[in-house]
Design a protein around this motif. Structure first.
Motif, PDB file in Angstrom:
ATOM      1  N   VAL A 126       0.854  -1.198   0.000  1.00 32.50           N
ATOM      2  CA  VAL A 126       0.000   0.000   0.000  1.00 32.50           C
ATOM      3  C   VAL A 126       0.884   1.240   0.000  1.00 32.50           C
ATOM      4  O   VAL A 126       0.665   2.176  -0.778  1.00 32.50           O
ATOM      5  N   ARG A 127       1.906   1.242   0.832  1.00 32.56           N
ATOM      6  CA  ARG A 127       2.821   2.389   0.915  1.00 32.56           C
ATOM      7  C   ARG A 127       3.558   2.600  -0.412  1.00 32.56           C
ATOM      8  O   ARG A 127       3.715   3.735  -0.875  1.00 32.56           O
ATOM      9  N   LEU A 128       4.028   1.500  -1.037  1.00 29.26           N
ATOM     10  CA  LEU A 128       4.699   1.605  -2.336  1.00 29.26           C
ATOM     11  C   LEU A 128       3.803   2.308  -3.349  1.00 29.26           C
ATOM     12  O   LEU A 128       4.245   3.218  -4.058  1.00 29.26           O
ATOM     13  N   ASN A 129       2.553   1.903  -3.422  1.00 31.37           N
ATOM     14  CA  ASN A 129       1.627   2.511  -4.373  1.00 31.37           C
ATOM     15  C   ASN A 129       1.327   3.967  -4.027  1.00 31.37           C
ATOM     16  O   ASN A 129       1.332   4.834  -4.902  1.00 31.37           O
ATOM     17  N   ALA A 130       1.068   4.239  -2.763  1.00 29.15           N
ATOM     18  CA  ALA A 130       0.714   5.599  -2.339  1.00 29.15           C
ATOM     19  C   ALA A 130       1.863   6.580  -2.528  1.00 29.15           C
ATOM     20  O   ALA A 130       1.646   7.742  -2.870  1.00 29.15           O
ATOM     21  N   ASP A 131       3.083   6.106  -2.315  1.00 36.70           N
ATOM     22  CA  ASP A 131       4.247   6.991  -2.368  1.00 36.70           C
ATOM     23  C   ASP A 131       4.952   7.012  -3.720  1.00 36.70           C
ATOM     24  O   ASP A 131       5.941   7.737  -3.876  1.00 36.70           O
ATOM     25  N   TYR A 132       4.456   6.236  -4.705  1.00 41.16           N
ATOM     26  CA  TYR A 132       5.179   6.147  -5.977  1.00 41.16           C
ATOM     27  C   TYR A 132       5.164   7.505  -6.670  1.00 41.16           C
ATOM     28  O   TYR A 132       4.108   8.066  -6.941  1.00 41.16           O
ATOM     29  N   PRO A 133       6.342   8.057  -6.955  1.00 43.75           N
ATOM     30  CA  PRO A 133       6.410   9.420  -7.510  1.00 43.75           C
ATOM     31  C   PRO A 133       5.845   9.511  -8.932  1.00 43.75           C
ATOM     32  O   PRO A 133       6.144   8.687  -9.787  1.00 43.75           O
TER      33      PRO A 133
END
Length: 123
Positions: free
Chosen positions: A47-54
């Motif tokens: 979830v964090r990877l997706n939310a934070d993907y630039p």
């Protein structure tokens, strides 16, 4: 829920940038493996990877094939680089459902628009 329903909902939630709603689709023991990097993420990490993907902008479903608890979603993902260039990727997400939630994803990512290596195609 079956794989087709969950994958369609997953695509909709990600496209909407609904990061608070994303965990509700994922099994507590969820894992995602990215084939191109070998990384494995747990539920919170993915979830964090997706939310934070630039630069991520959109995810558009191009194909979805499922049968019961197994399914594959193929999508086009667009974004913008730090320099403002458009980025386009293709992703195939292979899913397994357990307890009506996504339990496992194996994702294969590729850049779109690459040229074939010289000498590998007949003219």
């Amino acid at each position: 829920m079956d794989a087709a329903t969950l994958l369609a909902r997953l695509a909709s939630v990600i496209d909407a940038h609904d990061w608070e709603g994303l965990p509700a689709l994922l099994h507590p023991d969820f894992s995602c493996r990215l084939v191109h990097t070998g990384e494995v993420f747990d539920r919170a990490g993915w979830v964090r990877l997706n939310a934070d993907y630039p630069g991520f902008q959109r995810l558009r479903v191009e194909d979805l094939v499922a049968d019961g608890v197994r399914g594959v979603l193929r999508a086009r993902v667009t974004g913008t680089s730090e320099t403002g260039d458009e980025l386009v990727f293709a992703v195939a997400s292979f899913a397994t459902v357990r307890d009506d939630l996504l339990a496992e994803l194996v994702e294969v990512w590729a850049d779109v628009g690459q040229d074939a290596p010289a000498g590998t195609r007949l003219d």
